[in-house]
Structure formats: C-alpha cells, structure tokens
Scaffold this motif. Structure first.
Motif, mmCIF file in Angstrom:
data_model
loop_
_atom_site.group_PDB
_atom_site.id
_atom_site.type_symbol
_atom_site.label_atom_id
_atom_site.label_comp_id
_atom_site.label_asym_id
_atom_site.label_seq_id
_atom_site.Cartn_x
_atom_site.Cartn_y
_atom_site.Cartn_z
ATOM 1 N N ILE A 282 -2.390 -13.000 -2.277
ATOM 2 C CA ILE A 282 -3.696 -12.406 -2.566
ATOM 3 C C ILE A 282 -4.267 -11.769 -1.298
ATOM 4 O O ILE A 282 -4.283 -12.387 -0.229
ATOM 5 C CB ILE A 282 -4.673 -13.455 -3.118
ATOM 6 N N VAL A 283 -4.725 -10.528 -1.431
ATOM 7 C CA VAL A 283 -5.383 -9.812 -0.325
ATOM 8 C C VAL A 283 -6.782 -9.445 -0.798
ATOM 9 O O VAL A 283 -6.947 -8.641 -1.723
ATOM 10 C CB VAL A 283 -4.601 -8.551 0.082
ATOM 11 N N ALA B 11 -0.378 2.917 -16.965
ATOM 12 C CA ALA B 11 0.519 1.997 -16.265
ATOM 13 C C ALA B 11 0.217 1.925 -14.767
ATOM 14 O O ALA B 11 0.191 0.829 -14.182
ATOM 15 C CB ALA B 11 1.973 2.419 -16.485
ATOM 16 N N PHE B 12 -0.010 3.070 -14.153
ATOM 17 C CA PHE B 12 -0.207 3.085 -12.695
ATOM 18 C C PHE B 12 -1.416 2.251 -12.261
ATOM 19 O O PHE B 12 -1.314 1.494 -11.288
ATOM 20 C CB PHE B 12 -0.336 4.519 -12.194
ATOM 21 N N PRO B 13 -2.588 2.356 -12.881
ATOM 22 C CA PRO B 13 -3.717 1.517 -12.434
ATOM 23 C C PRO B 13 -3.413 0.021 -12.477
ATOM 24 O O PRO B 13 -3.822 -0.724 -11.578
ATOM 25 C CB PRO B 13 -4.841 1.895 -13.405
ATOM 26 N N VAL B 14 -2.686 -0.424 -13.511
ATOM 27 C CA VAL B 14 -2.357 -1.846 -13.611
ATOM 28 C C VAL B 14 -1.415 -2.260 -12.492
ATOM 29 O O VAL B 14 -1.613 -3.279 -11.809
ATOM 30 C CB VAL B 14 -1.743 -2.153 -14.989
ATOM 31 N N VAL B 15 -0.362 -1.467 -12.285
ATOM 32 C CA VAL B 15 0.602 -1.776 -11.226
ATOM 33 C C VAL B 15 -0.076 -1.740 -9.858
ATOM 34 O O VAL B 15 0.143 -2.623 -9.010
ATOM 35 C CB VAL B 15 1.783 -0.789 -11.281
ATOM 36 N N LEU C 97 -0.423 -4.794 -7.143
ATOM 37 C CA LEU C 97 0.208 -4.585 -5.836
ATOM 38 C C LEU C 97 -0.804 -4.739 -4.704
ATOM 39 O O LEU C 97 -0.516 -5.341 -3.666
ATOM 40 C CB LEU C 97 0.855 -3.200 -5.775
ATOM 41 N N LEU C 98 -1.990 -4.202 -4.884
ATOM 42 C CA LEU C 98 -2.981 -4.217 -3.803
ATOM 43 C C LEU C 98 -3.700 -5.555 -3.686
ATOM 44 O O LEU C 98 -4.001 -6.004 -2.573
ATOM 45 C CB LEU C 98 -4.002 -3.096 -4.021
ATOM 46 N N VAL D 72 0.838 -1.203 0.000
ATOM 47 C CA VAL D 72 0.000 0.000 0.000
ATOM 48 C C VAL D 72 0.872 1.252 0.000
ATOM 49 O O VAL D 72 0.589 2.229 -0.703
ATOM 50 C CB VAL D 72 -0.943 -0.001 1.215
ATOM 51 N N ASN D 73 1.935 1.230 0.787
ATOM 52 C CA ASN D 73 2.834 2.386 0.826
ATOM 53 C C ASN D 73 3.483 2.637 -0.533
ATOM 54 O O ASN D 73 3.670 3.793 -0.939
ATOM 55 C CB ASN D 73 3.911 2.170 1.888
ATOM 56 N N VAL D 74 3.829 1.564 -1.235
ATOM 57 C CA VAL D 74 4.409 1.722 -2.576
ATOM 58 C C VAL D 74 3.393 2.352 -3.526
ATOM 59 O O VAL D 74 3.733 3.230 -4.335
ATOM 60 C CB VAL D 74 4.901 0.363 -3.111
ATOM 61 N N VAL D 75 2.126 1.919 -3.432
ATOM 62 C CA VAL D 75 1.084 2.500 -4.277
ATOM 63 C C VAL D 75 0.904 3.980 -3.965
ATOM 64 O O VAL D 75 0.804 4.816 -4.886
ATOM 65 C CB VAL D 75 -0.242 1.735 -4.089
#
Length: 385
Positions: free
Chosen positions: A167-168, A145-149, A153-154, A113-116
């Motif tokens: 998986i969360v 790109a950001f929405p996919v990453v 990540l989330l 989450v912090n990376v996002v």
C-alpha cells in the motif's frame, strides 16, 4: 508570300515547354515577399517584430542553453565564478528529476508508476489516431479497464490478508504523477457530466432545468481555490459518521464538478447552434429523446465546439497547480518544495525550476491544442483557418 519573306517566319508545330515560375514568387523568398515584405508598412512591422523577438528570445537562449550548467553535484557548480554569468542550473533539475516526476513515492515501487504511464500512452495513442482499428475495444480498455488497473497499481493491492502490492498512501504521491492523475480524471469525468448538465439546462422539465441551472451557476460563481478548500475542509463535514475520503479524492471531486459546470456551458453553446430543423427531422423519424441526442444532435454539437472543449481541458490542466494550497505537491509544488534544500541553493535555482515547469506544461497544452486543430480539420467543421 515570297521565299525571302517565308524565311523570316517560323511556325511552331509543338507546344512550347512550360517555364518555371520566377524565384522571387515561389519558395521561401516568394512567401516572404507575399507575407512579410508586401508593402512598406508590412516591411516595417516585420523588422520591428524581428527586433522584439531578438530582444526577448536571445536572452532566453543564452540563459537556457549557452550559459547553462549541465553537470554538477551541488550548488557550487551553478555558482558564478569570478563574477561571471551563470545560466540555468540543469544539474539541479537532473538531481531532482525523480522527485519532480514521482514525488515521495517509494523508490522500490516506482516501477508501478512507470507501468501506469506506459499503459496510459499505449491506450491513448491508438485511440487518438483515427486510422487505428478496434476503436470501441480500445475505448472500453481506456475508460473502464485502465482506471481500475491504475488504481490498484498506484495504491496497492491486498487479497485475503496477503500483500500483492504494498500500500502506498496518496499523501506521498507528488510531482507529475499527481498533475496527470488530477488532470486526466477531471477531463474524462467532466465531459460526460457537462453534456448531461447542458442537456438538463435545455430540458423541458422544470425541475431538471432548475437543478441544472443552480448547479452550473453555483460552481461557476466561485473560484477554484474556494472549491478546493471546500472539498478538502468542508466536504468531510457533510459525510456520514465513519465515512472518510482521502485528500486526493476530495480534490478530484472538486475539480471534476468545477470543470463540468464550465463544460456544460460550452456544450450548451453547441446545442444552440444546431438548426431547429435537425430536431424536427429527428422527431419526424420517430426517434426517442436519447436516440435523437445520441445519433443526431450531440455529434454535430460537439463537433462545433471542439475548440471550446479543448480550451476547457487546457485550463483544467493548468489549474491543477492550485492543489498546492491544500497541501498536495503536484509538479509545481514539488519544484517549490525543492527550493528549501540548501544543497542546490543558487541564484538561478528558482528560475531554472520554474522554466522546467513551464516547459512541461507547455508541451502538454501545446499537444492538446494541435490535436484539437487536427480533429477540426478531419471532421470538416466548415471553419477555415
């Protein structure tokens, strides 16, 4: 002229030095005399305003800072001692701060989450600063790109049965994370959809115009609470058998469609404000419809309705708190759920929690408002403030 008379006169051969303006007309004193004490009526209103501000602000300052409790391990730290007065219990906010930001997201995976958040800020800030170069590349990275990453990540990533990222489930997301996911997705998706609906409502094709009008009036005619219930409860009934959407995705769809209907009317107001000569000039140049709209009409129309667009964004950001009614714990929902913990139960727990939520929402909304004013001045819309 006699010598005696000449001695009585002096002819200046150089320009006299400029004297500074009186202190009473410049600086803070001059501004106060011109704006606050220019007449007896303004003086009276100023004094009344100062008195009201003192009555309202002084108790807030006392509660939030002077009498506040900043450290402690449980509710005993925030309990009144010997009949004394206790202010905000910031120790409780400090203890629950991770839940207010991440909800029930696994502690070991919070770094994702912090990376996002870091990527979001790193791409949004240069995109919002006009002087930063490579705007097109920045926009592609932010919107594509950001929405996919961020999604992988989330939610997690599994490749060929190998777990790259655990998986969360979205059911454990909460706090500011959910608020930002819903708000940012709704804002980014509702603007282009609203533009298309506004163009459709002004289209010369009857079918397109009718569909756009029905869509806009339907979503504007129902409250957001109803939309959230429909998207959470009724949407699965219209899906093919075996197709399911998780609750967060249903909420995102409902919020986006609801916001797009209001955005369409804001954009339509800008389109109607453009003089007919702009349309005629674009057609005289031989531009096709989408060229005319993309190069001539929409840039002018969107510039005129910047306040309305940002106002819709701010309303959407604040309306994210309604997702609590469908079982999603955003920032406000996470704060309310913390009230059931007896460890921090105190007379000021509720006041402190709502104060913290109000401060967070105010920071984001005030930031959007100030940026809107900055863009208005930069684009020179011709409306002085």
């Amino acid at each position: 002229m006699t010598m005696a008379n000449a001695e009585l006169f002096q002819i200046r051969k150089e320009e006299a030095p400029l004297l500074p303006a009186p202190v009473s007309t410049t600086g803070v004193v001059g501004w106060m005399r011109a704006n606050l004490f220019s007449s007896w009526s303004n003086t009276l209103l100023t004094l009344v305003g100062l008195l009201l501000a003192y009555w309202l602000i002084a108790p807030f300052i006392r509660f939030a800072f002077i009498d506040a409790v900043w450290t402690g391990d449980n509710r005993a730290a925030c309990a009144p001692q010997d009949g004394g007065h206790v202010g905000a219990c910031w120790a409780y906010v400090k203890a629950y701060f991770p839940q207010f930001i991440y909800g029930r997201y696994p502690v070991a995976e919070v770094w994702r989450v912090n990376v996002v958040f870091a990527l979001f800020a790193a791409l949004l800030i240069p995109l919002a600063i006009p002087s930063v170069p490579f705007k097109r590349t920045n926009a592609v990275l932010f919107l594509v790109a950001f929405p996919v990453v961020a999604y992988f990540l989330l939610t997690g990533l599994i490749v060929n049965g190998r777990v790259i990222l655990p998986i969360v489930e979205t059911s454990v997301w909460g706090g500011l994370l959910v608020t930002l996911v819903i708000a940012v997705t709704g804002i980014v998706a509702s603007l282009p959809l609203g533009v298309l609906l506004a163009l459709g409502r002004r289209s010369q094709m009857p079918v397109v115009r009718l569909v756009s009008v029905i869509f806009i009036e339907f979503w504007r005619g129902v409250p957001l609470i109803t939309v959230l219930f429909m998207s959470s409860v009724m949407l699965p009934l219209f899906l093919p058998e075996g197709v399911t959407f998780n609750k967060l995705l249903r909420v995102l769809i409902g919020v986006t469609l609801f916001s797009a209907a209001y955005m369409a009317e804001v954009v339509r107001g800008g389109l109607q404000a453009i003089p007919k000569g702009q349309y005629e000039g674009a057609m005289a140049l031989g531009l096709r419809y989408w060229q005319m709209m993309g190069l001539i009409i929409l840039p002018q129309a969107l510039k005129l309705v910047i306040p309305g667009i940002v106002n819709t964004f701010i309303g959407l950001f604040k309306d994210t708190t309604l997702v609590l009614i469908v079982g999603m714990f955003d920032l406000l929902g996470q704060i309310q759920s913390s009230f059931s913990d007896p460890t921090w139960s105190s007379p000021t727990q509720g006041h402190t929690g709502y104060l913290f939520a109000g401060m967070v929402f105010w920071i984001f909304c005030f930031g959007m408002s100030r940026y809107s004013i900055f863009m208005e001045k930069r684009l020179n819309t011709g409306h002085k403030r």
